[in-house]
Design a protein around this motif. Structure first.
Motif, PDB file in Angstrom:
ATOM      1  N   VAL A 158       0.959  -1.330  -0.005  1.00  0.00           N
ATOM      2  CA  VAL A 158      -0.118  -0.047  -0.137  1.00  0.00           C
ATOM      3  C   VAL A 158       0.875   1.326  -0.066  1.00  0.00           C
ATOM      4  O   VAL A 158       1.904   1.253   0.751  1.00  0.00           O
ATOM      5  N   THR A 160       1.804   4.655   1.540  1.00  0.00           N
ATOM      6  CA  THR A 160       1.862   5.269   2.725  1.00  0.00           C
ATOM      7  C   THR A 160       2.641   6.716   2.910  1.00  0.00           C
ATOM      8  O   THR A 160       3.599   6.812   2.124  1.00  0.00           O
ATOM      9  N   LEU A 174      -0.980   1.662   9.249  1.00  0.00           N
ATOM     10  CA  LEU A 174      -0.219   0.663   9.338  1.00  0.00           C
ATOM     11  C   LEU A 174       0.745   0.500  10.816  1.00  0.00           C
ATOM     12  O   LEU A 174       0.977   1.438  11.375  1.00  0.00           O
ATOM     13  N   CYS A 183      10.492   1.158   1.852  1.00  0.00           N
ATOM     14  CA  CYS A 183       9.353   0.055   2.212  1.00  0.00           C
ATOM     15  C   CYS A 183       9.235  -0.016   3.681  1.00  0.00           C
ATOM     16  O   CYS A 183      10.368  -0.606   4.403  1.00  0.00           O
ATOM     17  N   MET A 189      -2.774  -3.583  10.238  1.00  0.00           N
ATOM     18  CA  MET A 189      -3.301  -2.537   9.398  1.00  0.00           C
ATOM     19  C   MET A 189      -4.839  -2.251   9.928  1.00  0.00           C
ATOM     20  O   MET A 189      -5.578  -3.332  10.100  1.00  0.00           O
ATOM     21  N   HIS A 202       1.429   6.500  10.283  1.00  0.00           N
ATOM     22  CA  HIS A 202       1.538   6.092   8.653  1.00  0.00           C
ATOM     23  C   HIS A 202       0.188   5.501   8.235  1.00  0.00           C
ATOM     24  O   HIS A 202      -0.277   4.545   8.451  1.00  0.00           O
ATOM     25  N   VAL A 204      -2.379   4.806   5.036  1.00  0.00           N
ATOM     26  CA  VAL A 204      -2.624   4.413   3.961  1.00  0.00           C
ATOM     27  C   VAL A 204      -3.270   5.434   2.887  1.00  0.00           C
ATOM     28  O   VAL A 204      -4.168   6.077   3.065  1.00  0.00           O
ATOM     29  N   TYR A 208      -2.687   0.851  -4.149  1.00  0.00           N
ATOM     30  CA  TYR A 208      -2.397  -0.720  -3.701  1.00  0.00           C
ATOM     31  C   TYR A 208      -1.987  -1.648  -4.779  1.00  0.00           C
ATOM     32  O   TYR A 208      -2.207  -1.582  -5.858  1.00  0.00           O
ATOM     33  N   THR A 232      -9.072  -2.511   3.945  1.00  0.00           N
ATOM     34  CA  THR A 232      -7.994  -2.750   5.012  1.00  0.00           C
ATOM     35  C   THR A 232      -8.225  -3.901   5.821  1.00  0.00           C
ATOM     36  O   THR A 232      -7.259  -4.766   6.188  1.00  0.00           O
ATOM     37  N   GLY A 246       4.332  -1.225   3.239  1.00  0.00           N
ATOM     38  CA  GLY A 246       3.907   0.275   3.089  1.00  0.00           C
ATOM     39  C   GLY A 246       5.041   0.614   2.253  1.00  0.00           C
ATOM     40  O   GLY A 246       6.236   0.591   2.486  1.00  0.00           O
ATOM     41  N   TYR A 247       4.624   1.540   1.180  1.00  0.00           N
ATOM     42  CA  TYR A 247       5.613   2.043   0.268  1.00  0.00           C
ATOM     43  C   TYR A 247       5.703   3.662   0.366  1.00  0.00           C
ATOM     44  O   TYR A 247       4.573   4.362   0.024  1.00  0.00           O
ATOM     45  N   GLU A 248       6.786   4.416   0.819  1.00  0.00           N
ATOM     46  CA  GLU A 248       6.605   5.867   0.896  1.00  0.00           C
ATOM     47  C   GLU A 248       7.151   6.380  -0.478  1.00  0.00           C
ATOM     48  O   GLU A 248       8.176   6.214  -0.897  1.00  0.00           O
TER      49      GLU A 248
END
Ligand code: G1P
Length: 294
Positions: A158, A160, A174, A183, A189, A202, A204, A208, A232, A246-248
């Motif tokens: 997801v 984030t 998260l 990552c 979640m 963090h 979402v 996704y 979720t 989670g991916y920033e």
């Protein structure tokens, strides 16, 4: 070539926060300058190599279907009048009939239910979900950034960002265990926690990459926060089978589900356009000077 071929766009909502315009113009068709919100999301997906587009809409919203279909009359007209720039814009806004599908969510049972509604269009492979309300202004497609990371680490992923404790109760949140660069590995979640109960700040954001097993979880997910079937909850239930990341992402995110976010997004897009930025800067500066002089 991307390993993610299909994206789902949930667009069945009534857009009540934007009434009265949404009486007849669906929320996802509201323009950021001259393109509807949904087109930005489609372009983001297309830029990442996604080839199949599934829209989960509602039966009383024909505008989206019309928009992505080829308008032969308009194309003929522009072509015979040598309006090549306009013709290119119109063609860019169409999708091949073999690449897009519109399915209908007839009851407002939540985001999880919307994704489940799209299941017949999802083969047994990971797929992307983009919420068009979350407009991400970035040099590189946000979902494309995630697809690259996902090719390396897999699992469910997801987007984030840290929204702070005051805002976290408007989002999925998260429970972060560890970080590896951009990552974040999550052990859980939770949807819309209270600020006190939130496991982190963090949030979402609406991008996704999901494994098909999330669809199996959705089939048995009972209503959660707000009485809705939450995506979720299904992703959290899938952690036993698939790691959750989670991916920033790099980019600025605007909440176009709110009027202020929509306005900020409009200004951000305008400031990025050579045909509009100078006039907008001049106008803003003139107003600031008038304000300062008053
Ligand atoms: C949905 C999701 C939520 C996510 C948010 C991002 O909520 O349920 O987990 O954080 O989108 O915009 P909604 O905004 O539809 O209430």
């Amino acid at each position: 070539m991307t390993h993610i071929k299909t994206a789902v766009f949930p667009v069945a909502g009534l857009g009540t926060r934007f009434l009265p315009i949404t009486k007849s113009v669906p929320k996802e068709m509201l323009p950021l300058i001259d393109k509807p919100l949904i087109q930005y999301a489609v372009e983001e997906a297309r830029a990442s190599g996604i080839e199949n587009f599934v829209f989960v809409s509602s039966p009383d919203k024909p505008a989206l279907d019309d928009y992505f279909r080829t308008n032969f009359w308009l194309e003929d007209h522009l072509s015979s009048n040598n309006k090549t720039d306009a013709l290119r814009l119109v063609r860019d806004a169409s999708l091949s009939p073999k690449s897009f599908w519109v399915t209908h969510q007839t009851k407002a049972l939540g985001l999880g239910h919307a994704i489940w509604t799209a299941k017949e269009f999802l083969r047994n492979e990971a797929f992307a979900v983009l919420l068009p309300d979350d407009f991400i202004h970035s040099d590189r497609s946000a979902i494309g950034q995630m697809i690259e990371a996902h090719a390396r680490i897999g699992g469910n992923m997801v987007a984030t960002m840290d929204v702070g404790r005051d805002a976290i109760s408007a989002y999925g949140c998260l429970d972060v265990e560890a970080r590896a660069g951009k990552c974040l590995n999550a052990s859980g979640m939770v949807e819309k926690p209270s600020p006190e109960m939130a496991p982190s700040t963090h949030a979402v954001i609406g991008r996704y990459i999901l494994q098909p097993s999330v669809l199996d979880k959705l089939a048995v997910t009972t209503p959660g926060a707000g009485g809705e079937i939450q995506l979720t909850d299904a992703i959290a239930a899938d952690i036993a089978h698939n790691e959750l990341w989670g991916y920033e992402f790099d980019g600025s995110r605007y909440d176009c589900g709110s009027k202020s976010g929509y306005l900020e997004a409009t200004i951000a897009v305008a400031l990025d356009r050579i045909d509009l930025a100078p006039a907008l800067w001049n106008s803003m500066l003139a107003r600031t000077e008038i304000g300062a002089a008053a």
